[in-house]
Write an enzyme that holds these catalytic residues in place. Structure first.
Site, PDB file in Angstrom:
ATOM      1  N   HIS A  49       1.017  -1.221   0.047  1.00 31.87           N
ATOM      2  CA  HIS A  49      -0.198  -0.030  -0.126  1.00 31.87           C
ATOM      3  C   HIS A  49       1.043   1.347  -0.160  1.00 31.87           C
ATOM      4  O   HIS A  49       1.944   1.037   0.557  1.00 31.87           O
ATOM      5  CB  HIS A  49      -0.957  -0.036   1.277  1.00 31.87           C
ATOM      6  CG  HIS A  49      -2.172  -0.884   1.200  1.00 31.87           C
ATOM      7  ND1 HIS A  49      -2.987  -0.666   1.991  1.00 31.87           N
ATOM      8  CD2 HIS A  49      -2.066  -2.202   0.416  1.00 31.87           C
ATOM      9  CE1 HIS A  49      -4.058  -1.729   1.662  1.00 31.87           C
ATOM     10  NE2 HIS A  49      -3.232  -2.400   1.081  1.00 31.87           N
ATOM     11  N   GLU A  51       0.924   4.053   1.776  1.00 30.77           N
ATOM     12  CA  GLU A  51       1.327   4.282   3.184  1.00 30.77           C
ATOM     13  C   GLU A  51       2.557   3.542   3.727  1.00 30.77           C
ATOM     14  O   GLU A  51       3.515   4.202   4.190  1.00 30.77           O
ATOM     15  CB  GLU A  51       0.436   4.398   4.135  1.00 30.77           C
ATOM     16  CG  GLU A  51      -0.979   5.089   3.750  1.00 30.77           C
ATOM     17  CD  GLU A  51      -2.203   4.103   2.973  1.00 30.77           C
ATOM     18  OE1 GLU A  51      -3.358   4.498   3.360  1.00 30.77           O
ATOM     19  OE2 GLU A  51      -1.714   3.361   2.142  1.00 30.77           O
ATOM     20  N   CYS A  64      -6.337   2.039   5.533  1.00 26.33           N
ATOM     21  CA  CYS A  64      -7.120   0.839   5.796  1.00 26.33           C
ATOM     22  C   CYS A  64      -6.556   0.658   7.345  1.00 26.33           C
ATOM     23  O   CYS A  64      -5.569   1.039   7.849  1.00 26.33           O
ATOM     24  CB  CYS A  64      -6.662  -0.215   5.015  1.00 26.33           C
ATOM     25  SG  CYS A  64      -5.116  -0.605   4.975  1.00 26.33           S
ATOM     26  N   CYS A 122      -2.639  -0.134   7.423  1.00 19.18           N
ATOM     27  CA  CYS A 122      -1.854   0.834   7.237  1.00 19.18           C
ATOM     28  C   CYS A 122      -1.983   1.785   8.603  1.00 19.18           C
ATOM     29  O   CYS A 122      -1.058   2.260   8.911  1.00 19.18           O
ATOM     30  CB  CYS A 122      -2.304   1.593   5.878  1.00 19.18           C
ATOM     31  SG  CYS A 122      -1.888   0.907   4.525  1.00 19.18           S
TER      32      CYS A 122
END
Length: 153
Positions: free
Chosen positions: A53, A55, A83, A86
């Site tokens: 992801h 992040e 999410c 993250c």
């Protein structure tokens, strides 16, 4: 607010990079003392990793640049609400402030489904600012998924 918008534009540029590679257009930057020290954009498809992801990649890049995993004075700017995974990485890396653009009503761990970043039961909490260039961030995601649905017909 002007500073936040400028930094979110950097994250949006990374999100566009992700979209050009067929990835969900999410971009993130980590900032320390008004200097970008980490960047990331979604790379799940190209790496075939569920952990890739924006992040997480930006946090890892910042760790490499700073030389330490504790990012206590850092801020994270991301185009989509983080999410749960993250948010866990944000808490574990001790990021002080998170600014995000669009809410994620189906997967958001910061405000939409959960409030992990401000949960007093955790060992670290951070300031959360939502809606920075939110319309622009949301439109990029909407357009991306609309194009995918059109192409699959």
């Amino acid at each position: 607010m002007e500073r936040d918008e400028q930094l979110m534009r950097e994250a949006l540029a990374l999100a566009r990079r992700a979209a050009q590679r067929g990835e969900v257009p999410v971009g993130a930057v980590v900032v320390l003392d008004n200097r970008i020290v980490g960047i990331g954009y979604n790379r799940r498809e190209c790496t075939q990793s569920p952990l890739a992801h924006a992040e997480v990649l930006a946090i890892e890049d910042a760790r490499d640049q700073v030389g330490f995993w504790r990012l206590e004075r850092c801020e994270l700017f991301v185009t989509l609400e983080p999410c749960v995974m993250c948010c866990g990485a944000i808490v574990q890396s001790r990021i002080a402030r998170v600014c995000f653009g669009a809410r994620d009503p189906k997967g958001g761990g910061a405000v939409s489904l959960y409030t992990l970043l401000t949960d007093p039961r955790l060992n670290h909490r951070c300031e959360v600012v939502e809606g920075v260039l939110g319309d622009e961030c949301g439109a990029m995601l909407t357009d991306f998924f609309r194009n995918i649905r059109t192409m699959s017909k």
